[in-house]
Enzyme design. Structure first.
Site, mmCIF file in Angstrom:
data_model
loop_
_atom_site.group_PDB
_atom_site.id
_atom_site.type_symbol
_atom_site.label_atom_id
_atom_site.label_comp_id
_atom_site.label_asym_id
_atom_site.label_seq_id
_atom_site.Cartn_x
_atom_site.Cartn_y
_atom_site.Cartn_z
ATOM 1 N N ASP A 211 -20.305 16.470 8.650
ATOM 2 C CA ASP A 211 -20.044 15.187 7.997
ATOM 3 C C ASP A 211 -19.920 14.093 9.050
ATOM 4 O OD1 ASP A 211 -19.375 13.269 5.964
ATOM 5 O OD2 ASP A 211 -18.461 14.886 4.798
ATOM 6 N N HIS A 249 -26.445 13.013 -5.945
ATOM 7 C CA HIS A 249 -26.213 11.985 -6.966
ATOM 8 C C HIS A 249 -25.728 10.663 -6.363
ATOM 9 C CE1 HIS A 249 -21.631 12.596 -7.986
ATOM 10 N NE2 HIS A 249 -21.836 12.521 -6.691
#
Length: 326
Positions: A211, A249
């Protein structure tokens, strides 16, 4: 505790989470209603006098061309909420059409019992200030999170809470997915909640939580978990398998395609292209279940907050094939 008890417990947790999400996003119903009123959608369909196709509706609205692509998603949630009824296409009709319901008829300007004033005053910006995130702040949500430690912390904490339930369901229901894997990169894995749960359940599996620096900086790894800083739009560590949990998404099709192509390049074994997707699958829901409604809330939230959207199976398959996956 036997298997039936475990399954029942997971189902209860999932229903509880769905209910909380639904109530959290319920304001999207109000904002969607406000959009319908501001755009005069009920009056446009009423004036047309018969089932009105999406393209005909868009052509009748006073809306900037760059915003027309959002009308189908607005109509989707308004239909699910009961304000419009969908007239299914026939073999000779290539797109769906919409008709008024009793609820939308009382939103007509000239209806004798018109209720249009109530939502207009309650949802006036002076009371709610609802705006697109980028329009309001001048930067994207992700840029803002990188600059605001409080927002960054709140978002990461929210994702951690979400991942706790997701990880229990994934491990309970999808064990076979991880059998035989030796290494896994959790892309956009946050603080590592899911990776930790997977590593605990599959001790043979080496996991990397990948990340941005602002997310994983200072987090301590273990024998089975390693935190790696980086940007998924630039490169992803090369491992046997890659996991994307609620990542796609957040992004539009172009950005998703870029992510998937980088995933394909990063997979160490070209014989087995293991990309594990954990995400919402949206479809033409016609039921009245809270889960279906929550999916539509999420789609609208992605439109407002970021540049992403929820997708159906066909949309996801198209992205994978376009990225070169078989």
């Amino acid at each position: 505790m036997d298997f039936d008890d475990i399954e029942d417990h997971s189902a209860k947790l999932f229903r509880a989470q769905t209910h909380i999400f639904n109530q959290t996003f319920v304001f999207i119903n109000s904002m969607s209603l406000k959009c319908a009123i501001d755009l005069c959608i009920p009056d446009a369909i009423h004036k047309y006098g018969q089932p009105m196709s999406l393209s005909q509706l868009i052509a009748s609205l006073s809306i900037h061309p760059s915003k027309t692509c959002f009308i189908s998603r607005l109509m989707q949630i308004l239909t699910h909420s009961g304000f419009f009824s969908q007239h299914n296409a026939t073999e000779n009709e290539q797109e769906v059409s919409y008709v008024l319901t009793d609820e939308s008829k009382v939103l007509l300007k000239d209806h004798p019992f018109s209720m249009i004033s109530l939502p207009q005053v309650i949802l006036d910006p002076i009371l709610t200030l609802p705006t697109l995130f980028h329009t309001q702040n001048g930067v994207t949500f992700w840029d803002c999170a990188s600059r605001e430690p409080k927002l960054n912390h709140l978002f990461n904490d929210a994702m951690t809470n979400d991942s706790r339930l997701i990880s229990s369901v994934v491990i309970e229901k999808c064990k076979g997915v991880f059998n035989g894997l030796e290494s896994l990169v959790d892309v956009g894995g946050g603080t590592g909640t899911i990776a930790k749960a997977i590593a605990k359940s599959f001790p043979h599996l080496k996991c990397i939580v990948f990340d941005l620096p602002r997310v994983v900086d200072g987090l301590q790894g273990t024998e089975d978990i390693e935190y790696v800083q980086g940007d998924m739009f630039e490169a992803i560590p090369s491992f046997d398998s890659i996991m994307l949990k609620t990542i796609m998404h957040n992004w539009n099709d172009e950005e998703c395609l870029k992510i998937l192509k980088i995933c394909k390049e990063a997979i160490a074994s070209k014989d087995k292209e293991n990309v594990i997707i954990i995400d919402v699958v949206i479809g033409n829901e016609k039921g009245d279940s809270e889960l279906d409604h929550t999916k539509l809330f999420y789609d609208m939230e992605m439109m407002v907050l970021a540049i992403g959207k929820e997708r159906n199976e066909k949309d996801k398959a198209k992205l994978f094939f376009s990225a070169g996956f078989n």
